[in-house]
Design a protein around this motif. Structure first.
Motif, PDB file in Angstrom:
ATOM      1  N   THR A 209       0.968  -7.781  13.827  1.00  0.00           N
ATOM      2  CA  THR A 209      -0.480  -8.966  13.789  1.00  0.00           C
ATOM      3  C   THR A 209      -1.180  -7.708  12.602  1.00  0.00           C
ATOM      4  OG1 THR A 209      -1.261  -7.604  15.811  1.00  0.00           O
ATOM      5  CG2 THR A 209      -0.625  -9.298  16.191  1.00  0.00           C
ATOM      6  N   LYS A 210      -0.768  -6.582  12.705  1.00  0.00           N
ATOM      7  CA  LYS A 210      -1.803  -5.409  11.510  1.00  0.00           C
ATOM      8  C   LYS A 210      -0.775  -5.632  10.563  1.00  0.00           C
ATOM      9  CE  LYS A 210      -4.513  -3.567  14.735  1.00  0.00           C
ATOM     10  NZ  LYS A 210      -5.059  -2.925  15.879  1.00  0.00           N
ATOM     11  N   CYS A 211       0.511  -5.193  10.502  1.00  0.00           N
ATOM     12  CA  CYS A 211       1.007  -4.666   8.950  1.00  0.00           C
ATOM     13  C   CYS A 211       1.173  -5.865   7.684  1.00  0.00           C
ATOM     14  CB  CYS A 211       2.512  -3.973   9.238  1.00  0.00           C
ATOM     15  SG  CYS A 211       3.402  -4.842  10.143  1.00  0.00           S
ATOM     16  N   MET A 212       0.873  -7.091   7.988  1.00  0.00           N
ATOM     17  CA  MET A 212       0.793  -7.633   7.436  1.00  0.00           C
ATOM     18  C   MET A 212      -0.683  -8.496   6.569  1.00  0.00           C
ATOM     19  SD  MET A 212       3.979  -8.250   6.945  1.00  0.00           S
ATOM     20  CE  MET A 212       4.200  -9.502   5.232  1.00  0.00           C
ATOM     21  N   LYS A 213      -2.059  -8.070   7.279  1.00  0.00           N
ATOM     22  CA  LYS A 213      -2.909  -8.122   7.331  1.00  0.00           C
ATOM     23  C   LYS A 213      -3.107  -7.739   5.258  1.00  0.00           C
ATOM     24  CE  LYS A 213      -5.113  -9.621  11.203  1.00  0.00           C
ATOM     25  NZ  LYS A 213      -7.053  -8.686  12.275  1.00  0.00           N
ATOM     26  N   ALA A 214      -3.933  -8.713   4.576  1.00  0.00           N
ATOM     27  CA  ALA A 214      -4.278  -8.168   3.152  1.00  0.00           C
ATOM     28  C   ALA A 214      -4.240  -6.933   3.618  1.00  0.00           C
ATOM     29  CB  ALA A 214      -4.840  -9.066   2.608  1.00  0.00           C
ATOM     30  N   GLU A 215      -5.123  -6.481   4.039  1.00  0.00           N
ATOM     31  CA  GLU A 215      -6.824  -5.722   4.259  1.00  0.00           C
ATOM     32  C   GLU A 215      -5.095  -4.092   3.897  1.00  0.00           C
ATOM     33  OE1 GLU A 215      -7.595  -6.643   8.381  1.00  0.00           O
ATOM     34  OE2 GLU A 215      -7.151  -7.411   6.462  1.00  0.00           O
ATOM     35  N   ASN A 216      -4.610  -4.499   4.981  1.00  0.00           N
ATOM     36  CA  ASN A 216      -3.582  -3.113   5.525  1.00  0.00           C
ATOM     37  C   ASN A 216      -1.921  -2.888   4.317  1.00  0.00           C
ATOM     38  OD1 ASN A 216      -4.957  -2.434   7.108  1.00  0.00           O
ATOM     39  ND2 ASN A 216      -3.775  -3.630   8.686  1.00  0.00           N
ATOM     40  N   MET A 217      -2.583  -3.869   3.103  1.00  0.00           N
ATOM     41  CA  MET A 217      -1.152  -4.117   2.433  1.00  0.00           C
ATOM     42  C   MET A 217      -1.442  -3.654   0.914  1.00  0.00           C
ATOM     43  SD  MET A 217       0.669  -8.035   2.163  1.00  0.00           S
ATOM     44  CE  MET A 217       1.217  -8.554   3.701  1.00  0.00           C
ATOM     45  N   MET A 218      -1.031  -2.299  -0.003  1.00  0.00           N
ATOM     46  CA  MET A 218      -0.969  -1.992  -0.739  1.00  0.00           C
ATOM     47  C   MET A 218      -0.489  -2.016  -2.093  1.00  0.00           C
ATOM     48  SD  MET A 218      -0.687   2.448   0.954  1.00  0.00           S
ATOM     49  CE  MET A 218      -0.778   3.092  -0.746  1.00  0.00           C
ATOM     50  N   LEU A 219      -1.718  -3.238  -2.820  1.00  0.00           N
ATOM     51  CA  LEU A 219      -1.668  -3.261  -4.626  1.00  0.00           C
ATOM     52  C   LEU A 219      -1.329  -1.801  -4.834  1.00  0.00           C
ATOM     53  CD1 LEU A 219      -1.222  -4.884  -6.863  1.00  0.00           C
ATOM     54  CD2 LEU A 219      -4.067  -4.681  -6.720  1.00  0.00           C
ATOM     55  N   THR A 220      -0.276  -1.528  -5.488  1.00  0.00           N
ATOM     56  CA  THR A 220       0.098   0.054  -6.364  1.00  0.00           C
ATOM     57  C   THR A 220       0.776  -0.531  -7.452  1.00  0.00           C
ATOM     58  OG1 THR A 220       2.554  -0.732  -6.437  1.00  0.00           O
ATOM     59  CG2 THR A 220       1.744   0.499  -4.280  1.00  0.00           C
ATOM     60  N   MET A 221       0.775  -1.714  -8.345  1.00  0.00           N
ATOM     61  CA  MET A 221      -0.173  -1.630  -9.434  1.00  0.00           C
ATOM     62  C   MET A 221       0.088  -3.202 -10.108  1.00  0.00           C
ATOM     63  SD  MET A 221       3.645  -0.720 -10.884  1.00  0.00           S
ATOM     64  CE  MET A 221       4.079   1.288 -10.824  1.00  0.00           C
ATOM     65  N   LEU A 222      -0.406  -3.113 -11.390  1.00  0.00           N
ATOM     66  CA  LEU A 222      -0.146  -4.478 -11.968  1.00  0.00           C
ATOM     67  C   LEU A 222       0.571  -4.064 -13.454  1.00  0.00           C
ATOM     68  CD1 LEU A 222      -4.506  -5.759 -11.416  1.00  0.00           C
ATOM     69  CD2 LEU A 222      -2.434  -6.493 -10.536  1.00  0.00           C
ATOM     70  N   ILE A 223       1.477  -4.892 -13.217  1.00  0.00           N
ATOM     71  CA  ILE A 223       2.612  -4.977 -14.652  1.00  0.00           C
ATOM     72  C   ILE A 223       1.939  -6.423 -15.260  1.00  0.00           C
ATOM     73  CG2 ILE A 223       4.706  -5.504 -15.284  1.00  0.00           C
ATOM     74  CD1 ILE A 223       5.657  -4.472 -13.088  1.00  0.00           C
ATOM     75  N   PRO A 224       1.712  -5.730 -16.669  1.00  0.00           N
ATOM     76  CA  PRO A 224       1.047  -7.064 -17.553  1.00  0.00           C
ATOM     77  C   PRO A 224       2.244  -8.368 -17.946  1.00  0.00           C
ATOM     78  CG  PRO A 224       1.067  -4.660 -18.712  1.00  0.00           C
ATOM     79  CD  PRO A 224       1.671  -4.271 -17.605  1.00  0.00           C
ATOM     80  N   GLY A 225       1.273  -9.091 -18.872  1.00  0.00           N
ATOM     81  CA  GLY A 225       1.709 -10.096 -19.312  1.00  0.00           C
ATOM     82  C   GLY A 225       1.926  -9.939 -20.691  1.00  0.00           C
TER      83      GLY A 225
END
Length: 285
Positions: A209-225
């Motif tokens: 119930t917690k591991c898939m919540k947005a606040e517990n997912m880590m954005l690690t990088m943004l690959i540019p277009g």
């Protein structure tokens, strides 16, 4: 004048920055808001007067990101042995942007930039929270006993990891992660072809119930277009993979606020979650 004791400098900045992100406020308008709030506060207050000042302050706590210059043709990242180069050693393309009208090179302005959010400091912050440090142990005692899969802890892969690396499995605080990526148009305009690729880490130590919540997912990088990285996505993943390799082989010493002790944290990448036709691109991780 009475002052509020409800906010520290960090909590105040995080609260204001959350408003900026949630509302989609531009840096120009946010700068105006900061100046206004700064003027409302007592003289000699420590609130930054601009977004840049705020970012510099928060980066000390690991809230920032690294800007890594990239080849405009996705050949390399200008880091490590390529850090001081001004052109790509493979395609010979310039590191710097060119004026669309004159073709003049804009030295100092990169043609393409990868944004990497370092993961090590963020893992340290997780275990400084007593609540999170406790929640990250959930998987250790909550596997099902009826053969039903309700969480990755019940999967065959998880059991294989336990059998192959018993020392890693014996430490409940060691992290088991999944990598997820897909292209998106950040401008929400259907007739504009632009693809930015966010790279996320999913933490499977927590309850389902917690591991898939947005606040517990880590954005690690943004690959540019503007185009997808295609089979060069491995080039952009290098900083993240370097940190994951280090966390697997060496680990890092951090403080556990729940058990009130220091320990060596290690992490493992269990799998990737992507569109089927992109899976082979990540097979070399």
């Amino acid at each position: 004048m009475e002052t509020s004791l409800n906010y520290t400098k960090v909590s105040a900045l995080m609260g204001l920055y959350r408003i900026k992100v949630k509302s989609g406020m531009s840096e120009n308008f946010f700068d105006q808001l900061l100046m206004l709030v700064h003027d409302m506060l007592p003289e000699n207050n420590v609130l930054p007067k601009s977004t840049d000042e705020m970012k510099k302050f928060l980066k000390v706590f690991g809230f920032g990101y690294d800007l890594i210059h990239a080849c405009k043709n996705d050949c390399i990242l200008f880091r490590k042995e390529y850090e001081d180069l001004v052109s790509c050693p493979r395609c010979k393309g310039s590191r710097w942007e060119r004026d669309k009208h004159t073709g003049e090179e804009k030295k100092g302005i990169p043609a393409k930039v990868l944004r990497y959010f370092p993961i090590k400091d963020r893992f340290k912050r997780m275990y400084r929270s007593k609540r999170l440090a406790e929640e990250l142990r959930w998987h250790f005692t909550n596997a099902t006993e009826d053969g039903t899969m309700r969480h990755p802890v019940d999967s065959l892969t998880w059991l294989q990891v336990n059998d192959k690396w018993p020392e890693f499995a014996a430490e409940a605080r060691n992290l088991r992660l999944g990598l997820s990526t897909d292209g998106m148009n950040p401008f929400s305009i259907q007739n504009t072809k632009y693809s930015t690729w966010p790279i996320l880490l999913v933490n499977y130590n927590m309850a389902p119930t917690k591991c898939m919540k947005a606040e517990n997912m880590m954005l690690t990088m943004l690959i540019p277009g503007p185009t997808a990285p295609s089979n060069n996505i491995n080039v952009y993943l290098q900083p993240l993979i370097d940190d994951l390799k280090d966390l697997w082989s060496e680990g890092m010493e951090i403080y556990d606020a729940f058990l009130k002790e220091r320990f060596t944290l290690k992490a493992m990448l269990l799998w990737s979650i992507t569109d089927l036709h992109k899976d082979w691109l990540l097979s070399t991780l």
